[in-house]
Write a protein that holds these residues in place. Sequence first.
Motif, PDB file in Angstrom:
ATOM      1  N   UNK A 103       0.854  -1.184   0.000  1.00  0.00           N
ATOM      2  CA  UNK A 103       0.000   0.000   0.000  1.00  0.00           C
ATOM      3  C   UNK A 103       0.890   1.234   0.000  1.00  0.00           C
ATOM      4  N   UNK A 104       0.467   2.266  -0.724  1.00  0.00           N
ATOM      5  CA  UNK A 104       1.360   3.387  -1.024  1.00  0.00           C
ATOM      6  C   UNK A 104       0.735   4.733  -0.677  1.00  0.00           C
ATOM      7  N   UNK A 105       1.539   5.580  -0.058  1.00  0.00           N
ATOM      8  CA  UNK A 105       1.183   6.997   0.103  1.00  0.00           C
ATOM      9  C   UNK A 105       1.902   7.726  -1.021  1.00  0.00           C
ATOM     10  N   UNK A 120      -3.275   6.923   0.351  1.00  0.00           N
ATOM     11  CA  UNK A 120      -3.483   8.355   0.557  1.00  0.00           C
ATOM     12  C   UNK A 120      -2.679   9.131  -0.470  1.00  0.00           C
ATOM     13  N   UNK A 121      -3.150  10.318  -0.798  1.00  0.00           N
ATOM     14  CA  UNK A 121      -2.458  11.194  -1.751  1.00  0.00           C
ATOM     15  C   UNK A 121      -2.095  12.502  -1.061  1.00  0.00           C
ATOM     16  N   UNK A 122      -0.823  12.885  -1.205  1.00  0.00           N
ATOM     17  CA  UNK A 122      -0.351  14.180  -0.722  1.00  0.00           C
ATOM     18  C   UNK A 122      -0.037  15.034  -1.949  1.00  0.00           C
ATOM     19  N   UNK A 148       1.298   6.638   6.861  1.00  0.00           N
ATOM     20  CA  UNK A 148       1.901   5.341   6.539  1.00  0.00           C
ATOM     21  C   UNK A 148       2.017   4.439   7.766  1.00  0.00           C
ATOM     22  N   UNK A 149       1.656   3.177   7.573  1.00  0.00           N
ATOM     23  CA  UNK A 149       1.850   2.150   8.585  1.00  0.00           C
ATOM     24  C   UNK A 149       3.038   1.277   8.178  1.00  0.00           C
TER      25      UNK A 149
END
Length: 447
Positions: free
Chosen positions: A344-346, A371-373, A410-411
């Motif tokens: 999984x990716x931020x 998630x998107x930054x 992020x985890x």
Amino acid sequence: MTKLVILGGGESGVGTAILGKKEGYDVFLSDFGKIKNTYKEALLLNGIEFEDGGHTEEKILAAEIVMKSPGIPDKADIVQKLRKQSTPVVSEIEFAFKYVKGKTIGITGSNGKTTTTMLTHWLLTNGGLNAGIGGNIGKSFAWQVANDDYDYHVLELSSFQLDGIIDYAPHIAVITNISPDHLDRYEYKYENYIEAKFRITMNQTESDYLIYDADDEASINWLKRNTTKACLIPFSIKQTLKKGAYLKDEKSIVINIDEEELIIETRNISIPGKHNWKNSMAAVLIARLMQIEESSIRGSLTNFQGAEHRLEKVSKIGGVQYINDSKATNVNSVFYALDSMTTRTIWIVGGVDKGNDYSELMELVRGKVKAIVCLGVDNRKLIAAFGETVDTMVEVDNMTDAVRMSQKFADPEETVLLSPACASFDLFKSYEDRGRQFKNAVRDLQS
């Protein structure tokens, strides 16, 4: 003495000035902006006349030949005046080619050309060949021709550099792929950009080679409508090929030239992602054409480090992997980056949009992005594209906040990926500056 005028006092301009002086030209270099002190010192050391902070038109228009640096567009006023009076305006590649003693390997494409160029050079030098690396990477090609005696020059070539060639002909040409990019320089016509890329093969002969992506629609369509004298060698990850390179069972790449088969397991390729399997195919095809031994190729593929700012693993902090892909300035690059993610990716994205169509990323974003930054001055297009696709989407205006916010989302066993899909010039000096700021911000998390 033939009067050579050089427009642009960067790497290619200063390199051409030094080569021109060595070859007996009357050289004058002019830069509308400011020339870096290191380049000024090189010009002074070689006794080359120059100016910066503006152009003296009278001197420039008196030229018999002009070398234009790739960053200067054809529509620039001084270039238009030169063309109007029929003064030849060429690129550094064209000028230096006249004086090169060794053979050149020219590599272009919308994505992957830096990695392919670096990997090719790595394979050739580790295989015992006397090879230099230049063009759009490393030391100026012209500078190398003036000062070094290489048997081979591995050149990364942009479409801007290819626009300025007349006689240049690489012994081996590579087109990694073609996707819409830099269309503002090509009257916003994709076909003009495609034609610019294929200029790399226009002067090749029957004894030369053109390596191309058989999965790339733009390349295939061009080859259907046009001809080249070069020997065609394709590569593919979607189809089995009798000649060239292809992917077998998602586990190995098969290289077949003149019925000499070389099989390399993909797990032994040090750089990740299917796009890098393609880059490796192109580089290995070149190495095989250059008669590099199998054992050397295998060893070199295993320990190649890859290009800075291209899927560069920065650090793993608290179980989270941080990856710098700042060089991904278009959608096609980001597609390959997201496709290569196994966790999984931020996703940190944004900057100066270049007419991007984000729809082709939608499936990957749904499947991989947590998630998107958004890191840019104007993020409206990104928000419209992905605002309803991911649960978490935030905006920031500096790299420190982008990295800290990503860390919060992020985890362990997840990834923070900087892969902007955009140019950098709203908040940064360059994609290199953006990538280095990312790396510094990540390192600051550990302090």
